[in-house]
Design an enzyme around this catalytic site. Structure first.
Site, PDB file in Angstrom:
ATOM      1  N   GLU A 450       0.559  -1.476   0.523  1.00 19.19           N
ATOM      2  CA  GLU A 450      -0.312  -0.153  -0.078  1.00 19.19           C
ATOM      3  C   GLU A 450       0.980   1.455   0.049  1.00 19.19           C
ATOM      4  OE1 GLU A 450      -3.092  -0.109   2.905  1.00 19.19           O
ATOM      5  OE2 GLU A 450      -4.057  -2.358   1.919  1.00 19.19           O
ATOM      6  N   GLU A 527      -4.507  -8.954   0.469  1.00 22.57           N
ATOM      7  CA  GLU A 527      -4.663  -8.719   1.617  1.00 22.57           C
ATOM      8  C   GLU A 527      -5.762  -8.856   1.586  1.00 22.57           C
ATOM      9  OE1 GLU A 527      -2.528  -5.741   3.715  1.00 22.57           O
ATOM     10  OE2 GLU A 527      -4.097  -5.010   4.583  1.00 22.57           O
TER      11      GLU A 527
HETATM   12  C1  GAL Z   1      -4.430  -2.924   5.664  1.00 25.02           C
HETATM   13  C2  GAL Z   1      -2.500  -2.556   5.998  1.00 25.02           C
HETATM   14  C3  GAL Z   1      -2.335  -3.164   6.864  1.00 25.02           C
HETATM   15  C4  GAL Z   1      -3.492  -3.571   8.362  1.00 25.02           C
HETATM   16  C5  GAL Z   1      -4.039  -3.466   7.680  1.00 25.02           C
HETATM   17  C6  GAL Z   1      -5.701  -3.607   8.962  1.00 25.02           C
HETATM   18  O1  GAL Z   1      -4.553  -1.709   4.689  1.00 25.02           O
HETATM   19  O2  GAL Z   1      -1.792  -3.246   4.619  1.00 25.02           O
HETATM   20  O3  GAL Z   1      -0.434  -3.354   7.233  1.00 25.02           O
HETATM   21  O4  GAL Z   1      -2.690  -2.079   8.545  1.00 25.02           O
HETATM   22  O5  GAL Z   1      -4.257  -3.025   6.773  1.00 25.02           O
HETATM   23  O6  GAL Z   1      -6.919  -3.840   8.312  1.00 25.02           O
END
Ligand code: GAL
Length: 833
Positions: A450, A527
């Site tokens: 990100e 993710e």
């Molecule tokens: C994502 C991020 C992670 C963590 C996660 C929590 O956007 O890449 O590192 O922060 O959110 O939901």
């Protein structure tokens, strides 16, 4: 050093091992003994020594002047063994500058010192020190001489001590300063100090360089595999700094050993080592290779022996797995020619109550729990993990996405790595690739998560540069970045056309647009999910709740007063969704190679959706102590072939309440639920991955039965628990290795007379440990628990807590006594040998 016959050589090796081991105060390592024993048979004799350098350090918490000088008086410093994380020893407080996103634990500065002797006979050898990782901004001195600094807290590095060390009587001193004072510098808990392993390495003047082998398998079929090794040899025989190396005629012999240590084949090559660094390129083929996969993580070893004339100069081992894989824009991922989904989780690096301090058993246990769930892949978010963790992934069978950065030049936190990116990114990224490229588990190199530069043209330039750095060192694996922008015209990282696989975080609503927006590209859900759960908390809701509801709030409005979240898979951060939904969206699309659920385990820091005292995350499928939350069994029912039947919640409710009862099941057609013998109906999964009933509570026994073709597959009961009456201890392992590092995790249950866990039990349980072990930590998995992980007591949470016992270096028994008011005392015996 010239060879003077075998006897002399054996005598010398004995002498070296004893002198280094004794003088350096290092307890003889099992590894070294074994190496020697092999050497005695003349089989695997090696002049390379790799010594565990973790024992007998001294530590000072805070900053102090002059501690790098040999004459500095450190007699009052605390003695300890590495790996060490001083943050985890601190108290939780809202006042720590890391904030609760950083785990509400202290940062600061710490100093470490260690003295050691080197035998006179080591004089002609190179002496190196290898650090697995120091968080962060480390400075290292040998005998008052500054060896270097390293801002990145997650990178492994080596210093050459040779020019600055004393041999014989005179003592040497290593000093390390770790500076984690400027906070916040992380979006999660980092830990502080020398939190990974340290080794002392000695080699001959001519030896395989640091991370000096690069093994690949350029052609693999079921019948044959080509194995290629590039070996970088360091020739320091020029002695004086600046002098060029003496040309040496060397033989490089590669021997492939199979998983049982049996020789498969040997190839040799002669090469003149003219320069200080020479690369040798060797390839060979073997028949009927046994391929590496998560289901069969079969490993070979490539032994590299370097000799000049009759003298063996070095022997170096590289573990290797033979496998091939591909990502396809339509069909997704395949391994060894077989389609499969990558069923992964994201993991941060902390080990719960042990903090960031690396411990092999603690990491292995996390992987065992994930393996049992059916997980076959890990994304080490968002930084390179400990090398030992990748070894475990090779051995246990996990595919790995190895990630370099959470930010580039644009910061996410005031003092984060963005400040060091410009100067260090090339070196750090190169070091990650060099260290990790021989692991068969690693299948993806991620250059960032990100990244803010995604949204402007600098993203394109940096992406090309980083992908180029990776490809120059390893062209066998795809480069990926975890992106969020699904509109191709606004995604400047994807626009670079330098990534081989595009990772997308969240936004499953856009999945179908991806092949249209990024034609021909390959995809993975890098993710997903970010659902929120507290083990053992059940709040019925037929709709999914978003906590917080949108980016307008940092914290949930009207959340639970005790900072918990329901474990029915019905709460998520607004950018996420439920576990079920996220998995279903990936499962139904072939072009999605797989997913990495955020996260496998709860981790310290980032306690969305609550402010302090919440201090660890709610995202895990497994809680911080290692107790699976209910949704663990959803994954197990989907990701494994074993029959699953998991019925929840507990069965202690207020009379008159209506309770949602859920069951996850597999390898069956239906589940029937009974309350005190009466059927409450049979359910089959349709669109959901669970079945449920609304039940009017009455105390007694809730029983679920799963059936296939009318025949019972499994049954499972939940009993109403009576009064809490005793403590039950269960160890994950009752036999430990007496090496000072092995661990046993003891589950502590508060039960009624019949042995049913009392679901709301919250007694304070005190522990005492006697014999050949110590208490390494306590935890109960509650995200807002602010009592110390290192105290000899903790409150049970939802009927359970965990005590972690570390073996001593002496074999014998370890007695753990657990007691609480009105629950008496329970003693458990472990043995260690
Ligand atoms: C994502 C991020 C992670 C963590 C996660 C929590 O956007 O890449 O590192 O922060 O959110 O939901």
């Amino acid at each position: 050093m010239l060879q003077k016959g075998k006897m002399m050589r054996i005598k010398l090796i004995w002498f070296l091992i004893f002198t280094v081991g004794w003088a350096a105060g290092i307890a003889a390592q099992a590894l070294d003994k074994k190496q020697f024993a092999q050497g005695k048979k003349g089989l695997n004799y090696s002049k390379r020594l790799e010594l565990d350098f973790n024992r007998d350090w001294k530590f000072f918490s805070g900053d102090i002047k002059g501690a790098d000088a040999p004459e500095f008086d450190d007699r009052k410093w605390r003695k300890l063994a590495l790996p060490h994380d001083w943050s985890i020893e601190g108290n939780f407080s809202a006042a720590h500058p890391a904030g609760n996103d950083g785990g509400a634990l202290p940062g600061g500065i710490g100093w470490y010192r260690k003295t050691f002797h080197l035998a006179k006979d080591l004089k002609n050898r190179r002496i190196y020190i290898d650090f697995g990782g120091i968080y962060r901004n480390s400075e290292v001195w040998i005998n008052g001489h500054l060896l270097g600094i390293r801002p990145n807290g997650y990178i492994s590095f080596r210093y050459d001590l040779t020019p600055f060390v004393h041999f014989g009587q005179r003592e040497n001193l290593i000093t390390v300063k770790a500076d984690n004072a400027k906070q916040p510098n992380s979006r999660w808990y980092s830990g502080s100090g020398i939190y990974r392993n340290v080794r002392l390495v000695t080699t001959a003047d001519i030896a395989v360089d640091h991370w000096g082998t690069s093994v690949s398998t350029p052609a693999v079929t079921a019948g044959q595999a080509t194995i290629r090794q590039l070996t970088v040899l360091r020739n320091t025989s020029g002695k004086q700094a600046g002098a060029s190396a003496k040309p040496v005629q060397a033989e490089i012999e590669l021997t492939l050993l199979d998983g049982a240590g049996k020789r498969v084949t040997t190839v040799k090559k002669q090469q003149v080592l003219k320069d200080s660094l020479t690369e040798a390129d060797q390839s060979f083929t073997i028949d009927q290779p046994r391929l590496w996969s998560p289901a069969d993580p079969y490993l070979y070893t490539l032994v590299t022996r370097i000799s000049a004339g009759r003298e063996l100069l070095d022997e170096y081992r590289t573990t290797l797995g033979i496998r091939y894989f591909s990502f396809d824009s339509k069909k997704g991922f395949s391994l060894n020619g077989q389609s499969m989904k990558i069923l992964g989780v994201c993991m941060h690096h902390d080990l719960g109550a042990l903090g960031a301090a690396v411990n092999r058993r603690a990491m292995q246990r996390q992987l065992e729990i994930l393996k049992e769930m059916g997980c076959n892949a890990i994304r080490f978010s968002h930084n390179p993990p400990a090398a030992e963790l990748l070894n475990l992934c090779d051995q246990m069978g996990f595919l790995v996405m190895d990630e370099a950065f959470d930010m580039w030049k644009k910061k996410k936190n005031k003092y984060d790595y963005s400040l060091d990116f410009e100067k260090w990114h090339k070196r750090d990224l190169q070091d990650m690739i060099k260290r990790d490229r021989n692991h068969p588990s690693v299948i993806l190199w991620s250059i960032g998560n990100e990244i803010r530069e995604q949204f402007d043209t600098t993203g394109t330039r940096i992406t090309r540069e980083l992908a180029g750095i990776v490809k120059a060192l390893d062209a066998t694996r795809p480069v990926i970045s975890a992106l969020t922008e699904t509109d191709s015209s606004r995604n400047y990282i994807a626009k670079a056309k330098a990534l081989n696989v595009l990772g997308f975080n969240y936004k499953f609503e856009d999945y179908d647009k991806l092949p249209l927006n990024f034609p021909g590209q390959k995809f993975i859900a890098s993710e997903t999910t970010s659902a929120l759960e507290t083990r053992g908390v059940y709040q019925s809701s037929d709709t999914l709740r978003f906590w917080p509801a949108s980016g307008k709030q940092k914290y949930v409005v009207n959340g639970n007063a005790d900072w918990t979240a329901s474990a029915y898979d019905n709460t998520a951060a607004y950018w996420g969704t439920s576990h079920e939904r996220a998995w279903k969206e990936v499962k139904k699309r072939d072009f999605m190679s797989g997913l990495f659920v955020w996260t496998g385990f709860d981790y310290l820091g980032e306690p969305v959706p609550y402010p302090y005292p919440a201090r660890s995350s709610y995202f895990g499928i497994v809680d911080l102590a290692g107790f699976p939350k209910d949704v663990y069994y959803m994954y197990q029912s989907e990701w494994t072939d074993k029959p699953v039947l998991h019925v929840f919640p507990h069965w202690n409710w207020k009379p008159g309440s209506t309770v949602d009862v859920w069951a996850y099941y597999s390898q069956a057609d239906e589940v029937e639920l009974f309350l005190n013998g009466r059927s409450l109906g049979t359910r089959k999964k349709e669109n959901d991955l669970h079945v449920s009933w609304k039940v009017n509570f009455e105390p007694g026994v809730l029983k679920a039965v799963s059936r296939k073709n009318g025949k019972e597959v499994l049954s499972s009961e939940v009993h109403t628990a009576g009064e809490a009456s005793r403590i039950v201890l269960e160890a994950d392992r009752s036999q430990l290795i007496a090496d000072g590092d092995d661990l046993s995790y003891l589950t502590v249950k508060v039960t009624d007379q019949q042995g049913n866990v009392v679901p709301d039990a919250a007694q304070l349980i005190s522990f005492s440990v006697e014999g050949n072990g110590t208490l390494a930590g306590v935890d109960n998995g509650y995200q807002a628990n602010i009592s110390s992980f290192k105290a000899p007591q903790i409150k049970a949470f939802k009927g359970r807590c965990m005590v972690i016992i570390r073996s001593g270096e002496e074999p014998g028994y370890i007695y753990i006594k657990a007691k609480a008011q009105d629950l008496g005392e329970t003693v458990f015996r472990l043995s260690s040998r």
